[in-house]
Design an enzyme around this catalytic site. Sequence first.
Site, PDB file in Angstrom:
ATOM      1  CD  GLU A   1      -3.093  -1.786   0.600  1.00  0.00           C
ATOM      2  OE1 GLU A   1      -3.513  -0.158  -0.290  1.00  0.00           O
ATOM      3  OE2 GLU A   1      -3.578  -2.438   0.106  1.00  0.00           O
TER       4      GLU A   1
ATOM      5  CB  CYS B   1      -1.578   6.662   1.173  1.00  0.00           C
ATOM      6  SG  CYS B   1      -3.211   6.624   2.486  1.00  0.00           S
TER       7      CYS B   1
HETATM    8  P1  NAP Z   1       8.329   4.824   5.076  1.00  0.00           P
HETATM    9  O1  NAP Z   1      10.137   5.675   5.176  1.00  0.00           O
HETATM   10  O2  NAP Z   1       8.221   3.828   3.182  1.00  0.00           O
HETATM   11  O3  NAP Z   1       8.489   3.954   5.871  1.00  0.00           O
HETATM   12  C1  NAP Z   1       7.823   2.702   5.914  1.00  0.00           C
HETATM   13  C2  NAP Z   1       8.150   1.486   7.183  1.00  0.00           C
HETATM   14  O4  NAP Z   1       8.771   0.788   6.075  1.00  0.00           O
HETATM   15  C3  NAP Z   1       8.017   1.527   8.078  1.00  0.00           C
HETATM   16  O5  NAP Z   1       8.340   1.214   9.004  1.00  0.00           O
HETATM   17  C4  NAP Z   1      10.277   2.278   7.923  1.00  0.00           C
HETATM   18  O6  NAP Z   1      10.518   1.645   8.971  1.00  0.00           O
HETATM   19  C5  NAP Z   1       9.882   1.364   7.460  1.00  0.00           C
HETATM   20  N1  NAP Z   1      10.989   0.843   6.313  1.00  0.00           N
HETATM   21  C6  NAP Z   1      12.655   1.620   5.621  1.00  0.00           C
HETATM   22  N2  NAP Z   1      12.916   1.069   4.930  1.00  0.00           N
HETATM   23  C7  NAP Z   1      12.774  -0.308   4.824  1.00  0.00           C
HETATM   24  C8  NAP Z   1      13.665  -1.035   4.231  1.00  0.00           C
HETATM   25  N3  NAP Z   1      14.754  -1.394   3.223  1.00  0.00           N
HETATM   26  N4  NAP Z   1      12.742  -2.620   4.358  1.00  0.00           N
HETATM   27  C9  NAP Z   1      11.595  -2.516   4.923  1.00  0.00           C
HETATM   28  N5  NAP Z   1      11.082  -1.764   5.770  1.00  0.00           N
HETATM   29  C10 NAP Z   1      11.839  -0.952   5.700  1.00  0.00           C
HETATM   30  O7  NAP Z   1       7.283   5.506   5.013  1.00  0.00           O
HETATM   31  P2  NAP Z   1       6.557   6.879   5.637  1.00  0.00           P
HETATM   32  O8  NAP Z   1       7.470   8.317   5.777  1.00  0.00           O
HETATM   33  O9  NAP Z   1       6.997   6.011   6.978  1.00  0.00           O
HETATM   34  O10 NAP Z   1       4.756   6.679   5.055  1.00  0.00           O
HETATM   35  C11 NAP Z   1       4.509   7.299   4.576  1.00  0.00           C
HETATM   36  C12 NAP Z   1       4.314   6.659   2.952  1.00  0.00           C
HETATM   37  O11 NAP Z   1       2.958   5.526   3.366  1.00  0.00           O
HETATM   38  C13 NAP Z   1       3.933   7.714   1.728  1.00  0.00           C
HETATM   39  O12 NAP Z   1       4.516   7.201   0.823  1.00  0.00           O
HETATM   40  C14 NAP Z   1       2.418   7.490   2.290  1.00  0.00           C
HETATM   41  O13 NAP Z   1       1.681   7.753   0.798  1.00  0.00           O
HETATM   42  C15 NAP Z   1       2.583   5.599   2.131  1.00  0.00           C
HETATM   43  N6  NAP Z   1       1.005   5.164   3.396  1.00  0.00           N
HETATM   44  C16 NAP Z   1       0.478   4.571   2.100  1.00  0.00           C
HETATM   45  C17 NAP Z   1      -1.091   3.973   2.672  1.00  0.00           C
HETATM   46  C18 NAP Z   1      -1.957   3.824   2.032  1.00  0.00           C
HETATM   47  O14 NAP Z   1      -3.225   2.871   2.356  1.00  0.00           O
HETATM   48  N7  NAP Z   1      -1.638   3.585   0.354  1.00  0.00           N
HETATM   49  C19 NAP Z   1      -0.856   4.368   4.030  1.00  0.00           C
HETATM   50  C20 NAP Z   1      -0.151   5.436   4.454  1.00  0.00           C
HETATM   51  C21 NAP Z   1       0.659   5.949   4.051  1.00  0.00           C
HETATM   52  P3  NAP Z   1      11.819   3.176   9.608  1.00  0.00           P
HETATM   53  O15 NAP Z   1      10.565   4.152  10.363  1.00  0.00           O
HETATM   54  O16 NAP Z   1      12.173   2.414  10.769  1.00  0.00           O
HETATM   55  O17 NAP Z   1      12.213   3.601   8.474  1.00  0.00           O
END
Ligand code: NAP
Length: 474
Positions: free
Chosen positions: A248, A282
């Site tokens: 997602e 998102c």
């Molecule tokens: P993010 O930086 O991609 O992080 C999401 C999760 O992934 C965090 O738990 C992060 O851990 C982890 N992560 C980071 N690097 C990783 C790796 N190499 N391998 C596995 N996991 C890893 O996103 P965010 O800044 O928290 O959230 C914002 C994003 O989420 C936006 O792009 C938004 O659109 C998206 N989002 C999508 C939806 C949907 O339903 N489509 C809903 C909500 C949000 P760390 O925090 O420790 O880095």
Amino acid sequence: MVKKHLWINGKEVQTEDYSPLYSPYTREAIAEIAVASKEQTQQAIKASFDSKDGFAKMPAFERAQILENAVTLLRKHFDEAAEIITNETSKPITFSKGEVSRTIETYKFAAEEAKRIHGETIPFDAASGGVGRVGYTVRNPIGVIGAITPFNFPMNLVAHKVGPALASGNAAVLKPASQTPLSALFIAKLFQQAGLPDGVLNVVTGPGRTVGDALVEDERVNMITFTGSTSVGINIRNKAKLKKTTLELGSNAALIIDQNVNIEKIIDRCVMGAFSNQGQVCISLQRIYVHEAIHEEFTEKFVEATKKLKLGDPFDPETYISALISPDDLDRSLNWIEEAKQNNARILTGGKASRNILEPTIIQDAAAELKVSCQEVFSPIVTINKVFSIEEAISHVNHSRFGLQAGIYTESVTNALLASNKLHVGAVIINDIPTFRVDHMPYGGVKESGTGREGIRFAVEEMTELKLIVWNQN
Ligand code: NAP
């Protein structure tokens, strides 16, 4: 300072390393959070792996009851839950309360869904070779689910993974975003009180790369359900090999406003869509395409309403906009606004920051190639562009690498049908903003917005394996 440990096998587990967690608003440290090593992540995976068979055998009504108990406990701890969200994200408290209400509903849907997981009978004699056979499908739990969640809805997006995982008899290892471990740890303890057997739900805090990689690469983990940015999602998909993934991801959601729409009626929804949770949603409203007949009037009223929003302390019930999640995100947003300015776009309001708060920003005439248009802004920034027809607007909306949801306000059935047929997104919302979501609807994107669907019933489908049973009566 409060110290938070890992949650493995129903117990707090200490680590060698702890890192400070800062409030995005005050920038003061609010807790010390355990940093898991690869070995500790594997310990959590083992706990899930060892408990999965026992949990899969638990009758549906008992799994449903555990989820119901969690709902009751969450209702009881409503205010505490909302304060945890505000503390770690700086989400204004009114919106945090809204998130807790939705989380309760999400777990309630999961409790109900636990009781109706079933397959279907197959008419084997429809094939000449199938005469004399009867058969049916069943849905079995997939096993161990690695759930990786983002910061922006730290309680409800955890519920969208933990709820269906438990409803369908799976064990899970949850890795919350580093900025939002408190909500996840709070929920894990709540489930223990709700009667969930130890080991079925484990929470591992620590950097995405270490913990995430350990989850994605471990053969005992059968599925990764990830919500987060597109770049991390692609990275996970590349490493997951044949492991099932639900992704997602991000978007730059758009809204089309047709002529003859009652502007007064839609302004508040547009403000909410663009600026709630500081635009860190998102499906936040990022691009608005307005028919030239009402473009000027809409823009004027939208700017006027936006200027009234109260900025400040997230614990103040009057606050609508507070701090962005990190100083890096603030800098990035200001740079993107600057790029827009340098390229002849007009900043109608906002564009500046005070402390960690970015003023809600409306940008007119931003070209499609600018970052504020084509990338995901994930901050309180929205663009408005004039269009001369619905066909033109649809082509602008589709000119995106993302495709999560899109909205159209129109009085014309023909234009609504055209939009619903032509928009290339996971959901078309007619007469509302693209930011509309309730928690049982199928939710997910196309293109770089991801693969798979959430919304409890749909997530249960992703988290179960279909098996066919055929009886030969010949
Ligand atoms: P993010 O930086 O991609 O992080 C999401 C999760 O992934 C965090 O738990 C992060 O851990 C982890 N992560 C980071 N690097 C990783 C790796 N190499 N391998 C596995 N996991 C890893 O996103 P965010 O800044 O928290 O959230 C914002 C994003 O989420 C936006 O792009 C938004 O659109 C998206 N989002 C999508 C939806 C949907 O339903 N489509 C809903 C909500 C949000 P760390 O925090 O420790 O880095």
